[in-house]
Design a protein around this motif. Sequence first.
Motif, PDB file in Angstrom:
ATOM      1  N   TRP A  28      34.794   2.545  49.046  1.00  0.00           N
ATOM      2  CA  TRP A  28      34.487   3.499  47.997  1.00  0.00           C
ATOM      3  C   TRP A  28      34.370   2.763  46.675  1.00  0.00           C
ATOM      4  O   TRP A  28      34.640   1.564  46.584  1.00  0.00           O
ATOM      5  N   VAL A  29      33.961   3.498  45.650  1.00  0.00           N
ATOM      6  CA  VAL A  29      33.991   2.954  44.294  1.00  0.00           C
ATOM      7  C   VAL A  29      34.578   4.023  43.377  1.00  0.00           C
ATOM      8  O   VAL A  29      34.115   5.168  43.362  1.00  0.00           O
ATOM      9  N   ALA A  30      35.634   3.659  42.657  1.00  0.00           N
ATOM     10  CA  ALA A  30      36.251   4.576  41.689  1.00  0.00           C
ATOM     11  C   ALA A  30      35.578   4.371  40.346  1.00  0.00           C
ATOM     12  O   ALA A  30      35.369   3.223  39.916  1.00  0.00           O
ATOM     13  N   ILE A  31      35.229   5.458  39.681  1.00  0.00           N
ATOM     14  CA  ILE A  31      34.604   5.349  38.368  1.00  0.00           C
ATOM     15  C   ILE A  31      35.320   6.252  37.368  1.00  0.00           C
ATOM     16  O   ILE A  31      35.987   7.217  37.735  1.00  0.00           O
ATOM     17  N   ASP A  32      35.171   5.901  36.107  1.00  0.00           N
ATOM     18  CA  ASP A  32      35.649   6.769  35.032  1.00  0.00           C
ATOM     19  C   ASP A  32      34.786   6.537  33.804  1.00  0.00           C
ATOM     20  O   ASP A  32      34.368   5.402  33.535  1.00  0.00           O
ATOM     21  N   CYS A  33      34.504   7.604  33.091  1.00  0.00           N
ATOM     22  CA  CYS A  33      33.662   7.541  31.895  1.00  0.00           C
ATOM     23  C   CYS A  33      34.438   7.994  30.657  1.00  0.00           C
ATOM     24  O   CYS A  33      35.333   8.840  30.758  1.00  0.00           O
ATOM     25  N   GLU A  34      34.069   7.442  29.527  1.00  0.00           N
ATOM     26  CA  GLU A  34      34.538   7.940  28.236  1.00  0.00           C
ATOM     27  C   GLU A  34      33.323   8.436  27.471  1.00  0.00           C
ATOM     28  O   GLU A  34      32.286   7.758  27.425  1.00  0.00           O
ATOM     29  N   MET A  35      33.452   9.625  26.884  1.00  0.00           N
ATOM     30  CA  MET A  35      32.333  10.243  26.188  1.00  0.00           C
ATOM     31  C   MET A  35      32.757  10.685  24.784  1.00  0.00           C
ATOM     32  O   MET A  35      33.950  10.736  24.483  1.00  0.00           O
ATOM     33  N   THR A  36      31.783  11.010  23.960  1.00  0.00           N
ATOM     34  CA  THR A  36      32.093  11.494  22.619  1.00  0.00           C
ATOM     35  C   THR A  36      32.571  12.940  22.640  1.00  0.00           C
ATOM     36  O   THR A  36      33.074  13.440  21.634  1.00  0.00           O
ATOM     37  N   PRO A  79      27.446  17.507  27.961  1.00  0.00           N
ATOM     38  CA  PRO A  79      26.375  16.529  28.140  1.00  0.00           C
ATOM     39  C   PRO A  79      25.125  16.810  27.319  1.00  0.00           C
ATOM     40  O   PRO A  79      24.315  15.908  27.094  1.00  0.00           O
ATOM     41  N   ARG A  80      24.979  18.058  26.865  1.00  0.00           N
ATOM     42  CA  ARG A  80      23.771  18.399  26.102  1.00  0.00           C
ATOM     43  C   ARG A  80      23.833  17.923  24.656  1.00  0.00           C
ATOM     44  O   ARG A  80      22.800  17.765  24.006  1.00  0.00           O
ATOM     45  N   LYS A  81      25.047  17.709  24.145  1.00  0.00           N
ATOM     46  CA  LYS A  81      25.131  17.283  22.747  1.00  0.00           C
ATOM     47  C   LYS A  81      26.040  16.079  22.519  1.00  0.00           C
ATOM     48  O   LYS A  81      26.072  15.540  21.413  1.00  0.00           O
ATOM     49  N   HIS A  82      26.766  15.664  23.541  1.00  0.00           N
ATOM     50  CA  HIS A  82      27.628  14.501  23.423  1.00  0.00           C
ATOM     51  C   HIS A  82      27.058  13.334  24.219  1.00  0.00           C
ATOM     52  O   HIS A  82      26.070  13.503  24.940  1.00  0.00           O
ATOM     53  N   HIS A  83      27.688  12.165  24.103  1.00  0.00           N
ATOM     54  CA  HIS A  83      27.087  10.953  24.656  1.00  0.00           C
ATOM     55  C   HIS A  83      28.110  10.089  25.383  1.00  0.00           C
ATOM     56  O   HIS A  83      29.288  10.058  25.019  1.00  0.00           O
ATOM     57  N   LEU A  84      27.607   9.370  26.373  1.00  0.00           N
ATOM     58  CA  LEU A  84      28.424   8.425  27.121  1.00  0.00           C
ATOM     59  C   LEU A  84      28.732   7.209  26.252  1.00  0.00           C
ATOM     60  O   LEU A  84      27.845   6.661  25.599  1.00  0.00           O
ATOM     61  N   LEU A  85      30.000   6.797  26.258  1.00  0.00           N
ATOM     62  CA  LEU A  85      30.420   5.624  25.478  1.00  0.00           C
ATOM     63  C   LEU A  85      30.749   4.422  26.353  1.00  0.00           C
ATOM     64  O   LEU A  85      30.437   3.289  25.996  1.00  0.00           O
ATOM     65  N   SER A  86      31.419   4.661  27.458  1.00  0.00           N
ATOM     66  CA  SER A  86      31.779   3.548  28.339  1.00  0.00           C
ATOM     67  C   SER A  86      31.977   4.059  29.744  1.00  0.00           C
ATOM     68  O   SER A  86      32.221   5.255  29.957  1.00  0.00           O
ATOM     69  N   ILE A  87      31.875   3.135  30.691  1.00  0.00           N
ATOM     70  CA  ILE A  87      32.119   3.481  32.097  1.00  0.00           C
ATOM     71  C   ILE A  87      32.761   2.292  32.788  1.00  0.00           C
ATOM     72  O   ILE A  87      32.412   1.142  32.517  1.00  0.00           O
ATOM     73  N   HIS A 122      43.078   7.149  28.581  1.00  0.00           N
ATOM     74  CA  HIS A 122      41.840   7.191  27.780  1.00  0.00           C
ATOM     75  C   HIS A 122      41.242   5.808  27.576  1.00  0.00           C
ATOM     76  O   HIS A 122      40.668   5.490  26.535  1.00  0.00           O
ATOM     77  N   ASP A 123      41.424   4.972  28.590  1.00  0.00           N
ATOM     78  CA  ASP A 123      40.716   3.701  28.703  1.00  0.00           C
ATOM     79  C   ASP A 123      40.021   3.777  30.054  1.00  0.00           C
ATOM     80  O   ASP A 123      40.671   3.972  31.083  1.00  0.00           O
ATOM     81  N   ALA A 124      38.702   3.639  30.063  1.00  0.00           N
ATOM     82  CA  ALA A 124      37.945   3.903  31.291  1.00  0.00           C
ATOM     83  C   ALA A 124      38.417   3.022  32.446  1.00  0.00           C
ATOM     84  O   ALA A 124      38.527   3.496  33.586  1.00  0.00           O
ATOM     85  N   TYR A 125      38.713   1.758  32.186  1.00  0.00           N
ATOM     86  CA  TYR A 125      39.121   0.856  33.266  1.00  0.00           C
ATOM     87  C   TYR A 125      40.485   1.257  33.828  1.00  0.00           C
ATOM     88  O   TYR A 125      40.676   1.325  35.041  1.00  0.00           O
ATOM     89  N   ASN A 126      41.440   1.529  32.941  1.00  0.00           N
ATOM     90  CA  ASN A 126      42.755   1.971  33.397  1.00  0.00           C
ATOM     91  C   ASN A 126      42.663   3.281  34.168  1.00  0.00           C
ATOM     92  O   ASN A 126      43.323   3.474  35.197  1.00  0.00           O
ATOM     93  N   ASP A 127      41.853   4.203  33.654  1.00  0.00           N
ATOM     94  CA  ASP A 127      41.708   5.502  34.320  1.00  0.00           C
ATOM     95  C   ASP A 127      41.081   5.344  35.701  1.00  0.00           C
ATOM     96  O   ASP A 127      41.449   6.055  36.646  1.00  0.00           O
TER      97      ASP A 127
END
Length: 204
Positions: free
Chosen positions: A33-41, A45-53, A184-189
Amino acid sequence: MSWLKQLSYAWQKTQLQRPELAFMFSKPLAKQWVAIDCEMTGLNPRKHHLLSIAAIHINGDVIDTGNGMHLVCKPPVMPDRDTIVIHGLRTADVEHGMSYEEMLAYLLPFIGNRPIVGFCTQLDTGFLNPLVKRYMGTALPNKIIDVRQLYSQRMGDRTQGIPNQSQHLSNILAHYDIPELGAHDAYNDAIMTAMAFLHLRARS
């Protein structure tokens, strides 16, 4: 896979505009598997943006933290000062980040055909899929596993009074005595999500 899902999957594959990513539609190996996590503003999704993954491979019972990735993106709008306390990323952290296209060029081959494990995956894929579709012509074809939903299923009737708590990954970690890393750190999460997933699998 039902015939309806097979039909949808086959149609999705015909929309692929990047042949080098065709392997994402192949059958994944067992217990990978692959675990992912994103941080956004923000959460819309219609008005905010991806910051990190962040993305980390899970191979059997092993979380491959030594070969994970954490990609910081430059959003079209810099993060609001009021939201920095949530995602921890300042303008200085993201203004020299990758474009979304550069990010996906690294991320998608890393994800490959592995099932995606996340926490509240609907939110992460809500931000990712529009970017992925513009990049390769189709949304992510991967199976999606939501740790939050998995936890509720595993708990069964014992989730009485717990659903609101299970909205937070920290509550699931506490339930299984999993050490909590910085939030609230994408890698730790992503690491914590992977640990929760393996504990849930072990108890299935």
